[in-house]
Design a protein around this motif. Structure first.
Motif, mmCIF file in Angstrom:
data_model
loop_
_atom_site.group_PDB
_atom_site.id
_atom_site.type_symbol
_atom_site.label_atom_id
_atom_site.label_comp_id
_atom_site.label_asym_id
_atom_site.label_seq_id
_atom_site.Cartn_x
_atom_site.Cartn_y
_atom_site.Cartn_z
ATOM 1 N N GLY A 1 -7.554 25.638 15.791
ATOM 2 C CA GLY A 1 -6.666 25.952 16.907
ATOM 3 C C GLY A 1 -6.175 24.729 17.662
ATOM 4 N N GLU A 2 -6.781 23.549 17.410
ATOM 5 C CA GLU A 2 -6.368 22.372 18.187
ATOM 6 C C GLU A 2 -5.594 21.348 17.369
ATOM 7 O OE1 GLU A 2 -9.591 20.669 20.373
ATOM 8 O OE2 GLU A 2 -10.182 22.633 21.162
ATOM 9 N N GLY A 3 -5.898 21.282 16.110
ATOM 10 C CA GLY A 3 -5.185 20.307 15.274
ATOM 11 C C GLY A 3 -6.124 19.577 14.334
ATOM 12 N N SER A 4 -5.528 18.745 13.481
ATOM 13 C CA SER A 4 -6.331 18.047 12.482
ATOM 14 C C SER A 4 -5.937 16.580 12.438
ATOM 15 C CB SER A 4 -6.077 18.612 11.089
ATOM 16 O OG SER A 4 -5.989 20.000 11.125
ATOM 17 N N CYS A 5 -6.891 15.758 12.002
ATOM 18 C CA CYS A 5 -6.569 14.354 11.748
ATOM 19 C C CYS A 5 -7.113 13.992 10.371
ATOM 20 C CB CYS A 5 -7.182 13.470 12.822
ATOM 21 S SG CYS A 5 -6.979 11.734 12.423
ATOM 22 N N PHE A 6 -6.204 13.715 9.449
ATOM 23 C CA PHE A 6 -6.618 13.273 8.120
ATOM 24 C C PHE A 6 -6.553 11.748 8.093
ATOM 25 C CE2 PHE A 6 -5.740 17.646 7.210
ATOM 26 C CZ PHE A 6 -6.613 17.955 6.174
ATOM 27 N N SER A 7 -7.642 11.114 7.655
ATOM 28 C CA SER A 7 -7.665 9.647 7.620
ATOM 29 C C SER A 7 -7.714 9.171 6.178
ATOM 30 C CB SER A 7 -8.900 9.110 8.328
ATOM 31 O OG SER A 7 -8.928 9.601 9.638
ATOM 32 N N VAL A 8 -6.767 8.308 5.844
ATOM 33 C CA VAL A 8 -6.738 7.733 4.508
ATOM 34 C C VAL A 8 -7.176 6.285 4.638
ATOM 35 C CG1 VAL A 8 -5.291 7.214 2.516
ATOM 36 C CG2 VAL A 8 -4.634 9.032 4.091
ATOM 37 N N ILE A 9 -8.085 5.880 3.764
ATOM 38 C CA ILE A 9 -8.415 4.456 3.712
ATOM 39 C C ILE A 9 -8.069 3.960 2.323
ATOM 40 C CG2 ILE A 9 -10.338 2.826 3.634
ATOM 41 C CD1 ILE A 9 -11.365 4.018 6.098
ATOM 42 N N VAL A 10 -7.332 2.878 2.242
ATOM 43 C CA VAL A 10 -7.074 2.279 0.931
ATOM 44 C C VAL A 10 -7.299 0.775 1.035
ATOM 45 C CG1 VAL A 10 -5.477 3.921 -0.123
ATOM 46 C CG2 VAL A 10 -4.601 2.249 1.478
ATOM 47 N N ARG A 11 -7.616 0.178 -0.094
ATOM 48 C CA ARG A 11 -7.803 -1.278 -0.107
ATOM 49 C C ARG A 11 -6.703 -1.861 -0.969
ATOM 50 N NH1 ARG A 11 -13.985 -2.730 0.384
ATOM 51 N NH2 ARG A 11 -12.934 -4.702 0.609
ATOM 52 N N LEU A 12 -5.890 -2.714 -0.350
ATOM 53 C CA LEU A 12 -4.734 -3.258 -1.062
ATOM 54 C C LEU A 12 -4.756 -4.778 -1.007
ATOM 55 C CD1 LEU A 12 -2.023 -0.890 0.443
ATOM 56 C CD2 LEU A 12 -2.919 -0.801 -1.874
ATOM 57 N N ARG A 13 -4.267 -5.365 -2.088
ATOM 58 C CA ARG A 13 -4.237 -6.827 -2.168
ATOM 59 C C ARG A 13 -2.932 -7.310 -1.537
ATOM 60 N NH1 ARG A 13 -3.459 -10.363 -6.598
ATOM 61 N NH2 ARG A 13 -2.776 -8.632 -7.891
ATOM 62 N N PRO A 14 -3.005 -8.149 -0.495
ATOM 63 C CA PRO A 14 -1.764 -8.612 0.122
ATOM 64 C C PRO A 14 -1.001 -9.553 -0.815
ATOM 65 C CG PRO A 14 -3.654 -9.644 1.161
ATOM 66 C CD PRO A 14 -4.201 -8.698 0.155
ATOM 67 N N ALA A 15 0.326 -9.568 -0.667
ATOM 68 C CA ALA A 15 1.140 -10.422 -1.524
ATOM 69 C C ALA A 15 2.096 -11.212 -0.655
ATOM 70 C CB ALA A 15 1.919 -9.571 -2.513
ATOM 71 N N ALA A 16 2.585 -12.326 -1.201
ATOM 72 C CA ALA A 16 3.573 -13.116 -0.462
ATOM 73 C C ALA A 16 4.932 -12.433 -0.584
ATOM 74 C CB ALA A 16 3.642 -14.516 -1.051
ATOM 75 N N ASP A 17 5.800 -12.676 0.406
ATOM 76 C CA ASP A 17 7.113 -12.018 0.410
ATOM 77 C C ASP A 17 7.920 -12.323 -0.840
ATOM 78 O OD1 ASP A 17 6.565 -10.879 2.708
ATOM 79 O OD2 ASP A 17 8.299 -11.674 3.831
ATOM 80 N N ASP A 18 7.745 -13.567 -1.374
ATOM 81 C CA ASP A 18 8.636 -13.971 -2.457
ATOM 82 C C ASP A 18 8.301 -13.341 -3.813
ATOM 83 O OD1 ASP A 18 6.378 -15.271 -2.951
ATOM 84 O OD2 ASP A 18 7.158 -17.313 -2.679
ATOM 85 N N VAL A 19 7.228 -12.515 -3.876
ATOM 86 C CA VAL A 19 6.951 -11.863 -5.161
ATOM 87 C C VAL A 19 7.833 -10.633 -5.357
ATOM 88 C CG1 VAL A 19 4.548 -12.605 -5.279
ATOM 89 C CG2 VAL A 19 5.096 -10.401 -4.253
#
Ligand code: ADP
Length: 612
Positions: A445-463
């Motif tokens: 009756g109040e609402g829900s919060c779905f939490s996603v956790i992912v692990r991602l490798r950062p990349a440089a802009d020029d890729v």
């Protein structure tokens, strides 16, 4: 006296009934009934536990007698080794080794020692014999079991031989000691066989129940899927039937839009089932390509914009400034998770409600123990994406079942709102494959919060690819006349498929020549190889299929036959199908139903590659 001793196993077996079991279960359930251990391991634990108590009892019996310190020593060693066995095999997951230690210990060390030390044939050795046989029977299977039983019988014969031919090696027992030893042996055997058989039966029943539940869940799932597919199918067939009597263009158009909607919904259901079957078979593969995180979120929101506006939802999106702009990863799969959760939030939130998407960079995250969470390297960023709504919420009981595949949270909700009940299971498995998880917090009756956790490798802009336009934008922009002066051989046995492809490709100016099976395609190409810039090949066709036709074309004695781009255009969309197409000599693979942007891009890439 003998009678009392002989009846011990039965007495203890009776004792091993429900009351005793209750007691055992209460204190020892952790070792035996726990689902986290494999079945084998639970049987091993159970045997070890009973062995432990038996050894304690027998130790005390011999303590009363106090005649044979050596035998008592063996019993002490047994107790200690059993405790060690349980602890070590559970802690380090060494159950297979544990099984071997138990069998070897019981049958090939303990049995001969007891035989020699307890008066040989004049002791309660027959009870130990039954005990050892049971251990082999319970712990081993197949050929190993037969070989070990044979070895054990040979060991027994050797012992008997020693007793008969060299009695000087046997420790002699007095009559009193014999009675005590027999009592001990029968008590141990009874103690072992009684509870173990009852517990085994319960264990089997437990496993059976689990299998039943799984198969009934699958049955329910199939029934639900059938319903889910029939509903849009009904809309498609029904609308197509009424559209025939439409009198003006506007009415006709509205029917067609309805058919398009229902077809897209149907495709969604089929894709969900496909994804789930891929995941269940452990065949989910993730791409490692650079993508812009913010753009991915924006495009998911864009897709849902219409529904959000329709329901007058208030949407807020926050993206933590510390989150890197570009990541390596599977953009489409991550977008699929967020799209699933966002579409649920929209679906289950009444008009005028609020929905928030917030992405935060976490410094660390304690992953729960789960075999599906794939460990990833430390150089990844941990991203938390919360999707919060003010919708109908989910009860605690429902929350515990939400992420299970083949099961839906609440059948009545699903009937009211539609959906396959697979979305969350799929999302969670994808997130886990990305080293993260999906969890939920909700109040009815109040609402829900779905939490996603992912692990991602950062990349440089020029890729990133130089063009900042998305692939789709690029494909759509230049579609008109893109393939003018080019000719393709379109191979498909179904006329409707040829018509659809022709209509979709018409704006590109691609000239199409049709063939209705592999044989015709091979002949058409052989007759005039240089006339074709490209071949679009269906796979399943009567007579010669697409793989064979491709192989034959590739083998032709003509340089163009080896280079002409051949693209599979098929409803076989599993990875094995794609691999098989490529193996047969094709250059690319397009899944049906066709997505025009994808078709244009694939053709363009194939032609570019050939040209370059
Ligand atoms: P479906 O495709 O049927 O929506 P999901 O796995 O995505 O399947 O969701 C399963 C069930 O979880 C839904 O049928 C609904 O009962 C419940 N659910 C999911 N998200 C929400 C939400 N945001 N609010 C309330 N209930 C939800």
């Amino acid at each position: 006296m003998i009678l009392i001793i002989e009846s011990f196993p039965y007495t203890v077996s009776l004792l091993g009934g429900d009351d005793f079991l209750e007691l055992l279960r209460k204190y020892l359930a952790r070792f035996v009934y726990t689902d986290t251990l494999p079945f084998d391991a639970r049987v091993l634990n159970m045997i070890c536990l009973v062995g432990f108590f038996s050894a304690v009892i027998s130790f005390f019996l011999h303590a009363i007698e106090q005649s044979n310190l050596f035998t008592m020593g063996i019993k002490v060693a047994m107790v200690v080794s059993i405790v060690l066995l349980i602890v070590i095999s559970n802690r380090f997951n060494l159950h297979t080794q544990g099984k071997w230690v138990t069998v070897t210990g019981f049958c090939f060390i303990f049995f001969p020692l007891i035989f020699l030390q307890n008066g040989g044939l004049h002791s309660g050795i027959s009870a130990y014999f039954v005990l050892s046989m049971s251990v082999i029977f319970l712990l081993m299977t197949g050929k190993t079991r037969i070989v070990l039983l044979a070895l054990f019988i040979i060991t027994t014969f050797i012992c008997y031989y020693v007793d008969m031919v060299h009695p000087q090696y046997i420790y002699p027992l007095s009559d009193r000691q014999q009675y005590i030893d027999s009592a001990g042996a029968y008590l141990i055997t009874g103690f072992f066989i009684g509870p173990v058989s009852v517990m085994l039966r319960k264990l089997y029943m437990l496993e059976e129940k689990k299998a039943d539940a799984a198969s009934s869940a699958k049955g329910d799932f199939l029934a639900q899927m059938s319903h889910e597919m029939r509903t849009p199918m009904n809309a498609i067939i029904g609308t197509a039937a009424i559209s025939k009597s439409a009198t003006d263009l506007e009415e006709y158009r509205s029917y067609m839009l309805r058919i398009e909607d229902a077809s897209k919904h149907l495709l969604g259901v089929i894709n969900d089932i496909l994804d789930m079957s891929k995941i269940e078979a452990g065949k989910l593969e993730l791409l490692e390509e650079p993508f812009v995180f913010g753009d991915m979120v924006a495009s998911v929101v864009g897709i849902h914009r219409f529904r959000l506006d329709e329901k007058h939802h208030h949407l807020e999106v926050h993206i933590d400034k510390r989150i890197p702009r570009v990541f390596y990863g599977d953009r489409q799969r991550l977008a699929q998770i967020i799209a699933n959760l966002l579409s649920n939030a929209v679906k289950f939130t009444p008009d005028e409600g609020s929905i928030t998407i917030s992405a935060t960079l976490l410094d660390n995250w304690e992953a729960p123990e789960d075999e599906n969470i794939v460990p990833v390297s430390d150089e990844t960023c941990i991203i938390l994406i919360d999707i919060t709504d003010t919708g109908i919420g989910i009860s605690e009981e429902q929350q515990s079942r939400l992420f299970r595949s083949f099961e839906q949270a609440n059948n009545s909700t699903s009937r009211e709102y539609g959906g396959t009940g697979l979305g969350l299971a799929i999302s969670q498995r994808i997130a886990r494959a990305m080293g993260g998880d999906v969890t939920v917090e909700s109040r009815l009756g109040e609402g829900s919060c779905f939490s996603v956790i992912v692990r991602l490798r950062p990349a440089a802009d020029d890729v990133l690819p130089v063009s900042h336009e998305s692939d789709e934008q690029r494909a759509r922009k230049d579609m008109t006349g893109l393939f003018a002066n080019r000719t393709a051989l379109l191979v498909d046995d179904l006329k409707i498929n040829c018509e659809i492809a022709a209509a979709l490709l018409e704006p590109t100016g691609l000239d199409l020549i049709f063939a209705s099976n592999g044989q015709e395609a091979v002949e058409a190409f052989a007759a005039e190889p240089d006339a074709f810039d490209l071949i679009l090949m269906d796979i399943q066709m009567p007579g010669m299929d697409g793989y064979e036709a491709t192989r034959r074309i590739r083998k032709m004695d003509n340089p163009h036959a080896r280079r002409v781009p051949i693209i599979a255009m098929t409803a076989n969309v599993f990875k094995e199908d794609v691999d098989k197409s490529l193996e047969s000599g094709m250059d690319a693979h397009l899944g049906k139903p066709l997505n025009i942007d994808e078709v244009v891009k694939t053709i363009q890439d194939a032609l570019d590659k050939q040209g370059g």
